[in-house]
Design an enzyme around this catalytic site. Sequence first.
Site, PDB file in Angstrom:
ATOM      1  N   LYS A 127       8.206 -18.775  32.128  1.00 19.08           N
ATOM      2  CA  LYS A 127       8.708 -17.390  32.034  1.00 19.08           C
ATOM      3  C   LYS A 127       7.524 -16.447  32.006  1.00 19.08           C
ATOM      4  O   LYS A 127       6.437 -16.816  31.557  1.00 19.08           O
ATOM      5  CB  LYS A 127       9.514 -17.219  30.743  1.00 19.08           C
ATOM      6  N   ASP A 167      14.226 -10.859  36.181  1.00 16.82           N
ATOM      7  CA  ASP A 167      14.887 -10.907  34.869  1.00 16.82           C
ATOM      8  C   ASP A 167      15.111  -9.432  34.505  1.00 16.82           C
ATOM      9  O   ASP A 167      15.148  -8.585  35.420  1.00 16.82           O
ATOM     10  CB  ASP A 167      14.005 -11.652  33.843  1.00 16.82           C
ATOM     11  N   ASN A 241      22.093  -6.598  36.584  1.00 15.92           N
ATOM     12  CA  ASN A 241      22.409  -7.595  37.611  1.00 15.92           C
ATOM     13  C   ASN A 241      23.440  -8.621  37.136  1.00 15.92           C
ATOM     14  O   ASN A 241      24.429  -8.882  37.815  1.00 15.92           O
ATOM     15  CB  ASN A 241      21.099  -8.293  38.035  1.00 15.92           C
TER      16      ASN A 241
HETATM   17  P1  NDP Z   1      18.915  -5.990  34.199  1.00 15.28           P
HETATM   18  O1  NDP Z   1      17.623  -5.336  33.926  1.00 15.28           O
HETATM   19  O2  NDP Z   1      19.490  -5.959  35.548  1.00 15.28           O
HETATM   20  O3  NDP Z   1      20.027  -5.434  33.197  1.00 15.28           O
HETATM   21  C1  NDP Z   1      19.849  -5.503  31.813  1.00 15.28           C
HETATM   22  C2  NDP Z   1      21.018  -4.819  31.149  1.00 15.28           C
HETATM   23  O4  NDP Z   1      20.965  -5.067  29.745  1.00 15.28           O
HETATM   24  C3  NDP Z   1      20.993  -3.306  31.312  1.00 15.28           C
HETATM   25  O5  NDP Z   1      22.290  -2.822  31.303  1.00 15.28           O
HETATM   26  C4  NDP Z   1      20.222  -2.883  30.056  1.00 15.28           C
HETATM   27  O6  NDP Z   1      20.468  -1.544  29.675  1.00 15.28           O
HETATM   28  C5  NDP Z   1      20.759  -3.847  29.048  1.00 15.28           C
HETATM   29  N1  NDP Z   1      19.753  -4.022  27.981  1.00 15.28           N
HETATM   30  C6  NDP Z   1      18.479  -4.406  28.136  1.00 15.28           C
HETATM   31  N2  NDP Z   1      17.842  -4.420  26.949  1.00 15.28           N
HETATM   32  C7  NDP Z   1      18.747  -4.035  26.057  1.00 15.28           C
HETATM   33  C8  NDP Z   1      18.694  -3.857  24.665  1.00 15.28           C
HETATM   34  N3  NDP Z   1      17.555  -4.057  23.959  1.00 15.28           N
HETATM   35  N4  NDP Z   1      19.846  -3.465  24.053  1.00 15.28           N
HETATM   36  C9  NDP Z   1      20.980  -3.277  24.774  1.00 15.28           C
HETATM   37  N5  NDP Z   1      21.077  -3.426  26.096  1.00 15.28           N
HETATM   38  C10 NDP Z   1      19.979  -3.798  26.717  1.00 15.28           C
HETATM   39  O7  NDP Z   1      18.723  -7.502  33.703  1.00 15.28           O
HETATM   40  P2  NDP Z   1      19.601  -8.778  34.040  1.00 15.28           P
HETATM   41  O8  NDP Z   1      21.018  -8.395  34.233  1.00 15.28           O
HETATM   42  O9  NDP Z   1      18.904  -9.541  35.086  1.00 15.28           O
HETATM   43  O10 NDP Z   1      19.456  -9.623  32.686  1.00 15.28           O
HETATM   44  C11 NDP Z   1      20.390  -9.547  31.627  1.00 15.28           C
HETATM   45  C12 NDP Z   1      20.278 -10.788  30.764  1.00 15.28           C
HETATM   46  O11 NDP Z   1      20.569 -11.954  31.564  1.00 15.28           O
HETATM   47  C13 NDP Z   1      18.899 -11.063  30.155  1.00 15.28           C
HETATM   48  O12 NDP Z   1      19.074 -11.698  28.900  1.00 15.28           O
HETATM   49  C14 NDP Z   1      18.285 -12.053  31.129  1.00 15.28           C
HETATM   50  O13 NDP Z   1      17.268 -12.823  30.532  1.00 15.28           O
HETATM   51  C15 NDP Z   1      19.510 -12.891  31.450  1.00 15.28           C
HETATM   52  N6  NDP Z   1      19.458 -13.669  32.693  1.00 15.28           N
HETATM   53  C16 NDP Z   1      19.174 -13.085  33.887  1.00 15.28           C
HETATM   54  C17 NDP Z   1      19.180 -13.833  35.038  1.00 15.28           C
HETATM   55  C18 NDP Z   1      18.973 -13.226  36.374  1.00 15.28           C
HETATM   56  O14 NDP Z   1      19.082 -13.955  37.367  1.00 15.28           O
HETATM   57  N7  NDP Z   1      18.682 -11.940  36.485  1.00 15.28           N
HETATM   58  C19 NDP Z   1      19.417 -15.286  35.004  1.00 15.28           C
HETATM   59  C20 NDP Z   1      19.789 -15.788  33.698  1.00 15.28           C
HETATM   60  C21 NDP Z   1      19.776 -15.001  32.597  1.00 15.28           C
HETATM   61  P3  NDP Z   1      19.358  -0.398  29.990  1.00 15.28           P
HETATM   62  O15 NDP Z   1      19.432  -0.182  31.459  1.00 15.28           O
HETATM   63  O16 NDP Z   1      19.795   0.751  29.167  1.00 15.28           O
HETATM   64  O17 NDP Z   1      18.047  -0.969  29.543  1.00 15.28           O
HETATM   65  O1  2IT Z   2      16.710 -16.513  32.727  1.00 13.36           O
HETATM   66  C1  2IT Z   2      16.778 -16.935  33.903  1.00 13.36           C
HETATM   67  O2  2IT Z   2      17.240 -18.049  34.153  1.00 13.36           O
HETATM   68  C2  2IT Z   2      16.315 -16.064  34.989  1.00 13.36           C
HETATM   69  N1  2IT Z   2      15.920 -14.933  34.719  1.00 13.36           N
HETATM   70  C3  2IT Z   2      16.321 -16.540  36.392  1.00 13.36           C
HETATM   71  C4  2IT Z   2      15.139 -17.417  36.655  1.00 13.36           C
HETATM   72  C5  2IT Z   2      14.936 -17.824  38.104  1.00 13.36           C
HETATM   73  O3  2IT Z   2      13.888 -18.415  38.349  1.00 13.36           O
HETATM   74  O4  2IT Z   2      15.790 -17.571  38.951  1.00 13.36           O
END
Ligand code: NDP
Ligand code: 2IT
Length: 445
Positions: A127, A167, A241
């Site tokens: 990571k 992420d 996302n």
């Molecule tokens: P994005 O940046 O696309 O979206 C994050 C969302 O979460 C936004 O709506 C953001 O709001 C909100 N957020 C972030 N920080 C906080 C906080 N401290 N308190 C409240 N809301 C918060 O990220 P992703 O959708 O990619 O990721 C979301 C989660 O999913 C994370 O935990 C990530 O690790 C996990 N994840 C992501 C993967 C991926 O493929 N992208 C894969 C597996 C897990 P704001 O815009 O106001 O900051």
């Molecule tokens: O938390 C996760 O699994 C991710 N942010 C995606 C990692 C990846 O390599 O696609």
Amino acid sequence: MSDQYIAQTVETLMRRYPGEPEFHQAVNEVLESLAPVFEKNKEFEEAGILQRIVEPERQIIFSVPWVDDAGKVHVNRGLRVQYNSALGPYKGGIRFHPSVNASVIKFLGFEQIFKNSLTGLMLGGGKGGTDFDPKGKSDNEVMRFCQSFMAELYRHIDADTDVPAGDIGVGAREIGYMFGYYKKIKNIFHGVLTGKGLLYGGSLARKEATGFGCVYFCNEMLKDRQSGFENKKVVVSGSGNVAIYAAEKAMSLGAKVVAMSDSGGYIYDENGINLELLKKLKEVERKRISEYAKEVKNAKYAEGCAGIWTIPCDIALPCATQNELDGNAAQTLVKNGCIAVSEGANMPCTPEAVKVFLDAKISYGPGKAANAGGVATSGLEMSQNSQRLSWTFDEVDAKLHQIMINIHATARDTAKEYDTPGNLVNGANIAGFLKGARVMISHGV
Ligand code: NDP
Ligand code: 2IT
């Protein structure tokens, strides 16, 4: 005996890394599941597997200087934790968020080892991230930042060594800038990052994969209780996302998504969220979610994101960030009749919340299983890049769906085998661990 081995390993680790609460939380949560595994497999302790798996193989910390549009110089900190390479090249996202520090990146990297193992693909765990805040920055500032970040990271990554992805705060725009700079300075065009744009090697369905996968996983849990998404009321936290595509898939299976959030607050729309509008506001215009309530008459906006869990629902999909759902919120959800929680985010539920769900015997899918669809589809992107081919959306989606079905079955069957039927936390931790541990033994010390 194995309890003592685990306790000693944890104690040493905590002493080595003091003041890192998220990291300690993630390690404790996995290790709490593993005592029966060490009891049954004495060779793991003899080979020191636990001490080896909790200590990152490599940690890279670097400065990221960049110049803003006004000519002012800023310096952020970049990190990449190459955690464990038993099962393949290090693989895991990069997070851009002001809260990023060594504790956060190590917790995410540690989780990633077990998650990637569960996918059944050849993926090690890693990571990365930085405390840079992309909010409010111009495209040019983000580009200069990404270039400076890659100006150091490129030394440590490669399509067969370490393959980062997105992420929080890192999507197609940031991956594009990082890929472009890597290509420029290394003079290599290969699959060193995943989540790439579709025109230069990205995989169809990668954007949707984590959210879709989280819902596929939840659907398997619901099937086990003779239920499904049809006519269910769903609350999804976040509006990034993962949240957007979890909402989209839940809707396509017949559910009504009534609430979503960002870090400022949440919207409640009892008629069901208008996802096209939400996508426009969030994906295209990068606005706050409060804007939704200005455009939709019946929708209400409330400040503060934690309040979203007070909205009665059948299914909760936490898709924002770590520790966003605490014990009190969990009790409220259960009291309101929630029957399933599937984690799109990494470690969104506190240990107290997880205990509430397990005690109440509602279906609970831990992130390392439920959100593995994103990294699994990254693995599929790597396969396509190696072949210099691209598969159709339906092909990738079908593979993703099958992987999520398999992960659920593995976690459920392993939980049963280890005498905690229904406990997918134990099932996912044990199954994810076993594969990595066996391979570490094959590779020698
Ligand atoms: P994005 O940046 O696309 O979206 C994050 C969302 O979460 C936004 O709506 C953001 O709001 C909100 N957020 C972030 N920080 C906080 C906080 N401290 N308190 C409240 N809301 C918060 O990220 P992703 O959708 O990619 O990721 C979301 C989660 O999913 C994370 O935990 C990530 O690790 C996990 N994840 C992501 C993967 C991926 O493929 N992208 C894969 C597996 C897990 P704001 O815009 O106001 O900051
Ligand atoms: O938390 C996760 O699994 C991710 N942010 C995606 C990692 C990846 O390599 O696609």
